[in-house]
Scaffold this motif. Structure first.
Motif, PDB file in Angstrom:
ATOM      1  N   GLY A 407       1.617   4.055  -7.300  1.00 34.54           N
ATOM      2  CA  GLY A 407       2.811   4.121  -6.264  1.00 34.54           C
ATOM      3  C   GLY A 407       2.584   5.201  -5.080  1.00 34.54           C
ATOM      4  O   GLY A 407       3.210   5.260  -4.337  1.00 34.54           O
ATOM      5  N   THR A 408       1.695   6.235  -5.436  1.00 37.67           N
ATOM      6  CA  THR A 408       1.348   7.183  -4.323  1.00 37.67           C
ATOM      7  C   THR A 408       0.251   7.027  -3.892  1.00 37.67           C
ATOM      8  O   THR A 408       0.143   6.963  -2.325  1.00 37.67           O
ATOM      9  N   VAL A 409      -1.084   7.123  -4.306  1.00 33.06           N
ATOM     10  CA  VAL A 409      -2.355   7.036  -3.861  1.00 33.06           C
ATOM     11  C   VAL A 409      -2.454   5.777  -3.107  1.00 33.06           C
ATOM     12  O   VAL A 409      -2.968   5.846  -1.881  1.00 33.06           O
ATOM     13  N   MET A 410      -2.522   4.692  -3.653  1.00 33.04           N
ATOM     14  CA  MET A 410      -3.034   3.433  -3.313  1.00 33.04           C
ATOM     15  C   MET A 410      -2.272   3.094  -1.864  1.00 33.04           C
ATOM     16  O   MET A 410      -3.091   2.367  -1.165  1.00 33.04           O
ATOM     17  N   PRO A 411      -0.905   2.962  -1.741  1.00 37.52           N
ATOM     18  CA  PRO A 411      -0.333   2.661  -0.474  1.00 37.52           C
ATOM     19  C   PRO A 411      -0.864   3.680   0.660  1.00 37.52           C
ATOM     20  O   PRO A 411      -1.396   2.912   1.940  1.00 37.52           O
ATOM     21  N   ALA A 412      -1.073   4.949   0.572  1.00 41.57           N
ATOM     22  CA  ALA A 412      -1.535   5.639   1.407  1.00 41.57           C
ATOM     23  C   ALA A 412      -2.893   5.579   1.745  1.00 41.57           C
ATOM     24  O   ALA A 412      -3.666   5.271   3.014  1.00 41.57           O
ATOM     25  N   LEU A 413      -3.811   4.961   0.833  1.00 40.21           N
ATOM     26  CA  LEU A 413      -5.262   4.864   1.132  1.00 40.21           C
ATOM     27  C   LEU A 413      -5.421   3.560   1.574  1.00 40.21           C
ATOM     28  O   LEU A 413      -6.240   3.318   2.543  1.00 40.21           O
ATOM     29  N   ALA A 414      -4.617   2.521   1.452  1.00 35.34           N
ATOM     30  CA  ALA A 414      -4.572   1.378   2.114  1.00 35.34           C
ATOM     31  C   ALA A 414      -4.683   1.276   3.625  1.00 35.34           C
ATOM     32  O   ALA A 414      -5.299   0.621   4.526  1.00 35.34           O
ATOM     33  N   ALA A 415      -3.631   1.998   4.001  1.00 35.72           N
ATOM     34  CA  ALA A 415      -3.169   2.465   5.448  1.00 35.72           C
ATOM     35  C   ALA A 415      -4.067   2.782   6.285  1.00 35.72           C
ATOM     36  O   ALA A 415      -4.726   2.496   7.412  1.00 35.72           O
ATOM     37  N   ARG A 416      -4.729   4.146   5.637  1.00 32.19           N
ATOM     38  CA  ARG A 416      -5.908   4.822   6.038  1.00 32.19           C
ATOM     39  C   ARG A 416      -7.328   4.038   6.262  1.00 32.19           C
ATOM     40  O   ARG A 416      -8.160   3.951   6.912  1.00 32.19           O
ATOM     41  N   LEU A 417      -7.530   3.214   5.257  1.00 32.55           N
ATOM     42  CA  LEU A 417      -8.627   2.795   5.006  1.00 32.55           C
ATOM     43  C   LEU A 417      -8.852   1.573   6.198  1.00 32.55           C
ATOM     44  O   LEU A 417      -9.910   1.335   6.740  1.00 32.55           O
ATOM     45  N   GLN A 418      -7.532   0.921   6.316  1.00 33.23           N
ATOM     46  CA  GLN A 418      -7.784  -0.180   7.638  1.00 33.23           C
ATOM     47  C   GLN A 418      -8.095   0.691   8.775  1.00 33.23           C
ATOM     48  O   GLN A 418      -8.788   0.105   9.682  1.00 33.23           O
ATOM     49  N   ALA A 419      -7.372   1.683   9.154  1.00 28.16           N
ATOM     50  CA  ALA A 419      -7.465   2.412  10.237  1.00 28.16           C
ATOM     51  C   ALA A 419      -9.217   2.994  10.656  1.00 28.16           C
ATOM     52  O   ALA A 419      -9.562   2.932  11.491  1.00 28.16           O
ATOM     53  N   ALA A 420      -9.560   3.440   9.310  1.00 26.52           N
ATOM     54  CA  ALA A 420     -10.998   3.914   9.262  1.00 26.52           C
ATOM     55  C   ALA A 420     -12.105   2.684   9.708  1.00 26.52           C
ATOM     56  O   ALA A 420     -13.164   2.925  10.488  1.00 26.52           O
ATOM     57  N   MET A 421     -11.706   1.360   9.168  1.00 29.64           N
ATOM     58  CA  MET A 421     -12.701   0.364   9.282  1.00 29.64           C
ATOM     59  C   MET A 421     -12.659  -0.107  10.628  1.00 29.64           C
ATOM     60  O   MET A 421     -13.532  -0.569  11.481  1.00 29.64           O
ATOM     61  N   ILE A 434     -11.096   9.859   3.400  1.00 28.50           N
ATOM     62  CA  ILE A 434     -11.156   8.297   2.742  1.00 28.50           C
ATOM     63  C   ILE A 434     -11.981   7.991   1.891  1.00 28.50           C
ATOM     64  O   ILE A 434     -11.868   7.294   1.147  1.00 28.50           O
ATOM     65  N   VAL A 435     -13.175   8.218   2.387  1.00 33.31           N
ATOM     66  CA  VAL A 435     -14.596   7.977   1.406  1.00 33.31           C
ATOM     67  C   VAL A 435     -14.249   8.734   0.278  1.00 33.31           C
ATOM     68  O   VAL A 435     -14.410   7.997  -0.979  1.00 33.31           O
ATOM     69  N   TYR A 464      -8.170  -6.467  -0.893  1.00 33.80           N
ATOM     70  CA  TYR A 464      -7.717  -6.386   0.732  1.00 33.80           C
ATOM     71  C   TYR A 464      -9.009  -5.630   1.373  1.00 33.80           C
ATOM     72  O   TYR A 464      -9.047  -5.905   2.765  1.00 33.80           O
ATOM     73  N   ALA A 465      -9.311  -4.618   0.753  1.00 33.12           N
ATOM     74  CA  ALA A 465     -10.307  -3.868   1.370  1.00 33.12           C
ATOM     75  C   ALA A 465     -11.568  -4.526   1.759  1.00 33.12           C
ATOM     76  O   ALA A 465     -12.169  -4.357   2.889  1.00 33.12           O
ATOM     77  N   VAL A 466     -12.106  -5.482   0.867  1.00 31.11           N
ATOM     78  CA  VAL A 466     -13.411  -6.197   1.061  1.00 31.11           C
ATOM     79  C   VAL A 466     -13.351  -6.930   2.392  1.00 31.11           C
ATOM     80  O   VAL A 466     -13.921  -7.123   3.174  1.00 31.11           O
ATOM     81  N   GLU A 467     -11.976  -7.903   2.310  1.00 25.41           N
ATOM     82  CA  GLU A 467     -11.751  -8.468   3.294  1.00 25.41           C
ATOM     83  C   GLU A 467     -11.710  -7.822   4.929  1.00 25.41           C
ATOM     84  O   GLU A 467     -12.195  -8.210   5.567  1.00 25.41           O
ATOM     85  N   THR A 468     -10.792  -6.852   4.726  1.00 29.25           N
ATOM     86  CA  THR A 468     -10.784  -5.971   5.900  1.00 29.25           C
ATOM     87  C   THR A 468     -12.124  -5.558   6.437  1.00 29.25           C
ATOM     88  O   THR A 468     -12.255  -5.693   7.701  1.00 29.25           O
ATOM     89  N   GLY A 469     -12.945  -4.991   5.570  1.00 32.32           N
ATOM     90  CA  GLY A 469     -13.987  -4.421   5.875  1.00 32.32           C
ATOM     91  C   GLY A 469     -15.239  -5.562   6.228  1.00 32.32           C
ATOM     92  O   GLY A 469     -15.928  -5.575   7.164  1.00 32.32           O
ATOM     93  N   ARG A 470     -14.786  -6.984   5.928  1.00 29.21           N
ATOM     94  CA  ARG A 470     -15.851  -7.987   6.345  1.00 29.21           C
ATOM     95  C   ARG A 470     -15.565  -8.274   7.715  1.00 29.21           C
ATOM     96  O   ARG A 470     -16.524  -8.603   8.594  1.00 29.21           O
ATOM     97  N   LEU A 493     -22.473   1.852  10.165  1.00 27.59           N
ATOM     98  CA  LEU A 493     -22.733   2.497   9.159  1.00 27.59           C
ATOM     99  C   LEU A 493     -21.403   3.208   8.391  1.00 27.59           C
ATOM    100  O   LEU A 493     -21.220   3.629   7.188  1.00 27.59           O
ATOM    101  N   ARG A 494     -20.134   3.342   9.263  1.00 26.95           N
ATOM    102  CA  ARG A 494     -19.080   3.928   8.544  1.00 26.95           C
ATOM    103  C   ARG A 494     -18.483   2.909   7.807  1.00 26.95           C
ATOM    104  O   ARG A 494     -18.010   3.190   6.604  1.00 26.95           O
ATOM    105  N   ILE A 495     -18.245   1.705   8.158  1.00 25.58           N
ATOM    106  CA  ILE A 495     -18.051   0.534   7.304  1.00 25.58           C
ATOM    107  C   ILE A 495     -18.961   0.457   6.173  1.00 25.58           C
ATOM    108  O   ILE A 495     -18.371   0.039   4.955  1.00 25.58           O
ATOM    109  N   ARG A 496     -20.229   0.457   6.293  1.00 25.10           N
ATOM    110  CA  ARG A 496     -20.904   0.411   4.945  1.00 25.10           C
ATOM    111  C   ARG A 496     -20.660   1.402   3.992  1.00 25.10           C
ATOM    112  O   ARG A 496     -20.584   1.124   2.814  1.00 25.10           O
ATOM    113  N   ARG A 497     -20.516   2.555   4.720  1.00 22.66           N
ATOM    114  CA  ARG A 497     -20.243   3.950   3.614  1.00 22.66           C
ATOM    115  C   ARG A 497     -18.800   3.548   2.807  1.00 22.66           C
ATOM    116  O   ARG A 497     -18.623   3.982   1.689  1.00 22.66           O
TER     117      ARG A 497
END
Length: 576
Positions: A407-421, A434-435, A464-470, A493-497
């Protein structure tokens, strides 16, 4: 004939003012030099002061006065940072047993056979108020006087200090025995001790709600240590050395656990040979050795082996061994919840906020998740996770920890993960956070899954993360002619990490027919003098895809492929 007496007036010597002036100048020079030495010494790290002092005292100096000023400045600086000398002397009675464990601050009750440094500070404050205020003031005054000329460590180990420590030990022991029969005094004592301990604990860790209380059980353990200090301290020091020597022996893990478990059995027997107070198996003292291994050395694996093989049928929920293990597990769960709530409480990720995890917060949450896993493994190994009496409460803690993740960690992580990629030209400001959080979340989810609390939401986040990363990586390979190859490589390299933090690889997304990536790799192999290891990983993966493509078909790009293969082989030979 009368003679007139001659009065001889004693005139001041012409050289006396000069002598006074010279003495004044010498004093001013000495004061200025001492001030300079104080400024220099203040910049020396605390861990290096002893070695510097030894060098000053051991080296023959042509200027003894200046060496003395330097020595005095070193001693003053070292001792000034340790003003509570009487407290330090008293707590040295408990030094082998003391820990500073912010995770165990959050235990719902006092952990059997555990004394936190902040708790001992609270007990000292209460003792100086109610037990021996006059003696404590006298000891402090005498230690202050003794420390003017010597390092505090040497002062506290002197025979005079040992005499004063013994006086305080006897006074404290007598008071604690007397206090047992006075309920009001006990309540006042505990209230002051807990107030001081909680204040100190909040200064040492973040997001601390409530702290494990100092209660009558903890005072009983302190009383036992005061009473049997002479025999328990050497035994504990020996146990500490044996554990550390065995850990450094290089044994395989299973063999080391066997050896440590046998060591615990031997020390249990030695403790019980000390006399009647140590033979009552319902009391903490009888299990002092395995509890020391758990609380101080944090050897959950050895503790589990000892409980399973040597605890016997008497190990129930009220047993000191199980109570301690439950306290560790509950403390880890509470720490995870408090740190997550505190860290994410002020972040509005959905409105463009970023993650912010300072190093102390990272370390605390990382350690809490690791301890959560080790304590849970030990509880499962003893069968208490499946027990009807203890199982429901443990599963409720697991569910609460799982809710924090979902409820707390994953929603925030998903939002920032997309921005980082999708950050094509520069990394987002919280890329490193994020890493770190990705790695922690996947480890955390694995631990919950091993306990039967796998998160479907975590699997969805991974997909979701794998598809966004691809998709982001495919866009990152598209280098425009005006773009610098280093910018494209940095984005890949950022996406790879980010993918590596989840245990995924980007190699399968690298296409040999990508003109942009071909251009980047060619420029790197031809123009970049020093290629980093992670850059080589992307280049090698691209070359491997080219080899695979050439082995499958011969298309119109084969000449370009051969050129880049030759360039790659030439650089690799040069690097080798």
């Amino acid at each position: 004939m009368s003679s007139t007496p001659t009065v001889t007036t004693s005139l001041p010597s012409a050289g006396l003012p000069a002598a006074k002036d010279m003495a004044a100048r010498d004093m001013m020079d000495a004061t200025a030099f001492r001030r300079q030495m104080d400024e220099v010494v203040a910049r020396i790290p605390m861990h290096a002061i002893r070695s510097v002092l030894d060098a000053v005292e051991g080296a023959p100096s042509p200027n003894g006065e200046r060496a003395r000023h330097l020595r005095d400045a070193l001693v003053d600086h070292f001792n000034r940072l340790r003003p509570m000398k009487a407290r330090r002397l008293f707590t040295s009675l408990f030094e082998p047993f003391l820990v500073d464990d912010p995770i165990l601050y959050r235990s719902p009750e006092s952990v059997p056979a555990l004394i936190q440094r902040v708790d001992m500070g609270g007990i000292w404050a209460a003792l100086t108020r109610y037990a021996f205020p006059g003696l404590a003031a006298e000891v402090q005054s005498r230690l202050d006087a003794m420390a003017r000329e010597a390092m505090l460590d040497a002062v506290l180990a002197s025979p005079d200090a040992m005499v004063m420590r013994e006086l305080m030990r006897k006074e404290a022991l007598d008071f604690l025995y007397t206090m047992v029969g006075d309920r009001k005094l006990t309540d006042r004592f505990l209230a002051l001790a807990n107030e001081e301990a909680h204040h100190d604990a909040r200064l040492r860790t973040q997001y601390l709600g409530r702290k494990a209380p100092i209660d009558s059980d903890l005072l009983g353990f302190v009383r036992a240590l005061l009473e049997h200090n002479e025999v328990l301290v050497p035994l504990t020091e020996r146990m500490r050395r044996d554990i550390e020597d065995m850990q450094g022996a290089g044994d395989p893990r299973s063999a080391e656990v066997d050896c440590q478990s046998a060591l615990m059995v031997g020390f249990v027997r030695r403790v019980r040979d000390l006399g009647l107070p140590f033979r009552d198996q319902s009391q903490v003292l009888a299990w002092f050795a395995p509890l020391y291994g758990l609380n101080v050395k944090r050897r959950y694996d050895v503790f589990l082996r000892h409980v399973r093989e040597h605890g016997g049928p008497a190990v129930r929920e009220s047993h000191p061994l199980l109570r301690a293990l439950l306290c560790h597990f509950n403390a880890a769960c509470t720490t995870i919840r408090e740190v997550v709530d505190g860290m994410f409480g002020d972040m509005d990720i959905q409105d463009g906020g970023v993650l912010s995890a300072p190093a102390p917060t990272r370390a605390l949450l990382h350690e809490a998740v690791e301890r959560f896993d080790r304590a849970l493994t030990a509880l499962s190994g003893t069968g208490f996770l499946a027990s009807r009496s203890t199982g429901p409460a443990l599963r409720a803690e697991l569910a609460a920890v799982s809710r924090e993740l979902t409820g707390t960690v994953m929603p925030a992580l998903a939002a920032r993960l997309q921005a980082a990629m999708n950050a094509r030209h520069a990394p987002v400001p919280d890329h490193e956070d994020i890493v770190w959080l990705l790695e922690l979340v996947w480890r955390w989810g694995r631990y919950l899954g091993n306990a039967g609390y796998a998160n479907p939401e975590l699997k969805s986040l991974r997909l979701y993360a794998v598809e966004t990363g691809r998709l982001a990586f495919i866009q990152a390979m598209k280098a425009e002619p005006q773009e610098k190859p280093a910018h494209r490589m940095a984005h890949m390299l950022r996406i790879r990490r980010l993918m590596a933090a989840m245990g995924e690889t980007v190699d399968g997304w690298i296409s040999p027919v990508s003109q942009g990536l071909h251009r980047v790799v060619f420029r790197y192999l031809e123009d970049v003098e020093k290629i980093a290891d992670d850059e080589w990983a992307v280049i090698d993966a691209f070359v491997a895809s080219v080899r695979s493509e050439l082995s499958r078909s011969r298309n119109w790009q084969s000449a370009d492929f051969v050129d880049i293969l030759r360039l790659h082989e030439g650089r690799r030979r040069g690097e080798g």
